[in-house]
Design a protein around this motif. Structure first.
Motif, PDB file in Angstrom:
ATOM      1  N   THR A  94       0.820  -1.207   0.000  1.00 30.19           N
ATOM      2  CA  THR A  94       0.000   0.000   0.000  1.00 30.19           C
ATOM      3  C   THR A  94       0.855   1.258   0.000  1.00 30.19           C
ATOM      4  N   ASP A  96       0.195   5.516   0.946  1.00 36.49           N
ATOM      5  CA  ASP A  96      -0.683   6.608   1.359  1.00 36.49           C
ATOM      6  C   ASP A  96      -0.343   7.799   0.486  1.00 36.49           C
ATOM      7  N   ARG A 106      -5.633   5.997   0.294  1.00 40.80           N
ATOM      8  CA  ARG A 106      -4.764   4.822   0.392  1.00 40.80           C
ATOM      9  C   ARG A 106      -4.937   4.014  -0.886  1.00 40.80           C
ATOM     10  N   PRO A 132     -13.487  -1.468   0.690  1.00 39.51           N
ATOM     11  CA  PRO A 132     -13.685  -0.962   2.064  1.00 39.51           C
ATOM     12  C   PRO A 132     -12.354  -0.536   2.668  1.00 39.51           C
ATOM     13  N   GLY A 133     -12.430   0.435   3.498  1.00 41.79           N
ATOM     14  CA  GLY A 133     -11.226   0.945   4.158  1.00 41.79           C
ATOM     15  C   GLY A 133     -11.258   2.451   4.316  1.00 41.79           C
ATOM     16  N   ARG A 135     -10.019   2.191   0.278  1.00 43.20           N
ATOM     17  CA  ARG A 135      -8.743   2.146  -0.423  1.00 43.20           C
ATOM     18  C   ARG A 135      -9.015   1.841  -1.885  1.00 43.20           C
TER      19      ARG A 135
END
Length: 188
Positions: A94, A96, A106, A132-133, A135
């Motif tokens: 990942t 950011d 993200r 979901p997140g 992201r």
């Protein structure tokens, strides 16, 4: 025949009423979850790409949609447990990102067996699916990584019917146990 204990009976009946109410609440949640999952499944089928939503409500409304963003600056790299498109376990890489307007997002760049395999990704345009997140799961993967598993709303559990049945069974068991206790008390 002896009398039925009033206070204990009232307490048991209140407890049973609460359990039954919880069962009906779970049935209501079942219908809400089914509607939400149908919304997500419909969103997943839409081919038109949207811009990355800037606020939390927009991100929730657009889960499982195809989206794009431009990561102008990467503020952090990390990895989390994830699966690749073949279903193998490993690390989802990942980043950011900061977007041009200062909002953050993200991005799941791709998958690797090794953690921190994409630490040098500098940013840029990303296309993918909002998970979901929230992201953005990149598709195609970036930084030379393998493809992550595509986010799928079918992976979201919907156990509310089972929970409702549990609450109704608990209520019935409480009534049976209490009736047996009162019968045993009256025989003694």
């Amino acid at each position: 025949m002896r009398r039925i204990p009033v206070i204990a009976t009232v307490l048991v009946l209140v407890a049973v009423a609460v359990m039954i109410a919880l069962g009906f609440w779970q049935l209501d949640r079942l219908h809400q979850k089914e509607a939400l999952l149908a919304h997500y499944a419909g969103a997943q089928r839409l081919a038109q790409e949207v811009d990355w939503p800037r606020d939390a409500r927009g991100q929730e409304d657009l889960l499982y949609r195809h989206a794009r963003l431009d990561c102008v600056a990467v503020t952090d790299h990390s990895s989390i447990a994830g699966r690749n498109a073949k279903g193998e376990s490993g690390a989802a890489q990942t980043a950011d990102c900061t977007l041009a307007d200062g909002t953050r997002a993200r991005v799941v760049l791709g998958w690797s067996r090794l953690p921190m395999a994409a630490g040098g990704w500098p940013g840029g345009e990303v296309h993918g699916v909002i998970a979901p997140g929230p992201r953005l799961v990149a598709s195609p993967p970036l930084a030379g990584l393998d493809a992550n598993a595509v986010p799928d709303p079918a992976d979201i559990p919907n156990n509310h019917f089972a929970y409702a049945v549990q609450w109704f069974i608990f209520a019935a068991m409480a009534l049976v146990i209490y009736a047996l206790a009162v019968i045993k008390r009256n025989r003694a």
